[in-house]
Write a protein that holds these residues in place. Structure first.
Motif: not given
Length: 517
Positions: A145-156
């Motif tokens: 899911g893009l939202d899931w990946v974007l959340e991890h991108q933000k936290r990374s």
């Protein structure tokens, strides 16, 4: 009975929610030290991403998340004059790295962050990547899911989790309930994909007018693109057509032999072939390169020259099909016992359902076909590099006995097998990936002004790439004792120093816990 079914539904929902929560990476905690107002790494031998020969001893000065200077402070084997070395400021930190080797952080251009089918979870995947020097990944599809990946991108990006930098691409059409039927729908989806925060699109092929429209629109708005030219559409849309339409990189090799067909227009499928049977799919794929134009022939050269002229990137992912040449070796790799989750191991086993687990009846003939396939494939990739084409490193781990982190190091070994000089191998894993992502002004080489992404190892990886594996390389000491090297010692991402050994130990802990009854 109705109450029983309701209770079962609630339990299933609860288990699904708990499982979903567990797939999010936890806070970084005590993993990683920094960033610091000043950090000096002393006495390193630098192997840069630009094919420059090694040089050292070098002191690298980092402030915050940026490299400030790289100073040559002496000559090998001689005592270093302290007056030549950069001075440590008040509040700064230094690490003695004398005798160690440093490279730019690795870029894995095909890094899926696990999936529910494999039972992987983000913390496991991220720590394996960081533990093997991977500081940036391109997520080719964002299938969690893009939202899931974007959340991890933000936290990374904020470094609140121990994870590589994430560049998310979205699977073409993801989020739609209905298939595309018009070019207007395609163009609208591509624009919306960028607006959501995705960095690009991962294609698998589609009707030619839809592919052309999607690639044209994607290029117009400045997005990246990748394509696995799946067999279901490659007969009418191969790599050359994609590159002409604006595709920036291809994955694996599908679509490339088809662009070089000479005297045929379709792969020589057996009449009882069924793409949904993965032994058929991958077994026949192992015969494909022999059906293309011969190396250095006019057709072969013409395709190569045009792709290079289009500044096209090839991301071969040799490692992900490596088991096809010797499944016994892949199944018994050193790291499985301690680093492979039981759920992932189960996913790897022969299955008619799991993708890439096509060991229905895999034997000598299939392995010999794939060995020949690799010879021709590697010949093209090595010559592509020799003529100035860009070749990157990607792992596609999580399938076909390839484990995160370990898969990328195996990819480096296979680039070496293809004919790359070890310095060219490092370039593919660093600067070439940075260029393909349009990030070479930030990462890919060790130089002032760039982000402090580094890989530090105790032995010379140019002499033996196996020293980069988390399980180390086997050595026999002077006393006749069998030992192993330590693997990567430190991974630095954004100026934060990660103890790579500690990261890998935590992964081993996860695996041990998962194996408990």
């Amino acid at each position: 009975m109705r109450k029983f079914y309701l209770l079962c539904s609630l339990v299933l929902l609860l288990c699904t929610c708990v499982r979903a929560q567990k797939t999010y990476a936890p806070e970084r905690g005590d993993f990683g030290d920094g960033p610091h107002s000043q950090l000096i790494l002393r006495g390193l031998v630098v192997i840069n991403g630009n094919c420059a020969p090694p040089i050292g001893p070098v002191d690298i000065v980092i402030e915050g998340n940026k490299i400030v200077s790289t100073s040559t402070v002496g000559v090998p084997g001689m005592e270093i004059d302290p007056k030549r070395r950069p001075k440590l400021k008040a509040g700064g930190k230094e690490i003695d790295c004398e005798g160690m080797y440093v490279m730019p952080g690795f870029v894995d251009m095909h890094g899926h962050i696990g999936h529910r089918a494999q039972g992987d979870y983000a913390d496991y995947v991220f720590k394996l990547w960081l533990g093997h020097g991977v500081t940036t990944i391109r997520e080719p599809g964002s299938f969690n899911g893009l939202d899931w990946v974007l959340e991890h991108q933000k936290r990374s990006t904020a470094n609140t989790i121990a994870a590589p930098r994430i560049i998310p691409y979205t699977g073409f059409g993801q989020g739609r309930d209905e298939p595309f039927t018009t070019t207007d729908q395609v163009r609208e989806w591509v624009r919306e994909n960028k607006a959501k925060g995705s960095a690009g699109v991962k294609f698998f092929g589609a009707r030619p007018d839809l592919m052309a429209a999607a690639l044209e629109e994607n290029k117009k708005i400045g997005q990246g693109s990748a394509c696995h030219h799946a067999q279901m559409d490659v007969g009418r849309w191969n790599v050359l057509k994609s590159a002409r339409a604006g595709l920036t990189s291809m994955e694996h090799w599908y679509g490339l032999p088809e662009a070089m067909f000479d005297g045929r227009t379709v792969q020589d499928y057996p009449v009882d072939y069924n793409y949904q049977n993965e032994q058929d799919r991958f077994g026949e794929a192992g015969r494909l390169w022999e059906q293309a134009a011969k190396p250095y022939s006019d057709k072969w050269n013409a395709v190569m020259d045009e792709l290079i002229a289009l500044d096209f990137t090839i991301n071969p992912t040799f490692n992900i099909y490596d088991a096809n040449r010797d499944v016994m070796r892949a199944r018994n790799a050193d790291w499985h016992a301690e680093y492979t989750l039981p759920s992932l191991w189960k996913f790897f086993q022969p299955s008619r359902i799991s993708h890439g687990s096509y060991w229905h009846k895999w034997g000598t003939e299939q392995e010999v076909n794939w060995k020949k396939n690799y010879q021709l494939w590697m010949t093209f990739i090595n010559e592509y590099k020799n003529r100035g084409g860009r070749v990157t490193a990607g792992s596609d781990s999580g399938y076909i006995y390839q484990v995160y982190g370990f898969g990328l190091i195996r990819e480096l070994e296979l680039l070496r097998e293809a004919g790359f000089h070890p310095l060219e191998v490092i370039r593919s894993a660093t600067l070439s990936g940075a260029e393909a992502l349009g990030m070479d002004d930030q990462i890919g080489t060790i130089e002032p002004g760039k982000l402090a992404d580094l890989v530090i190892v105790g032995e010379n990886p140019l002499a033996d790439l196996k020293v980069l594996y988390g399980t180390g390389a086997t050595r026999l000491d002077e006393d006749g004792e069998v030992t192993t090297t330590k693997g990567i010692i430190y991974t630095v991402k954004d100026g934060i120093v990660y103890d790579a050994v500690k990261l890998r130990e935590d992964v081993k802990r996860m695996v041990r816990e998962a194996k408990k009854p």
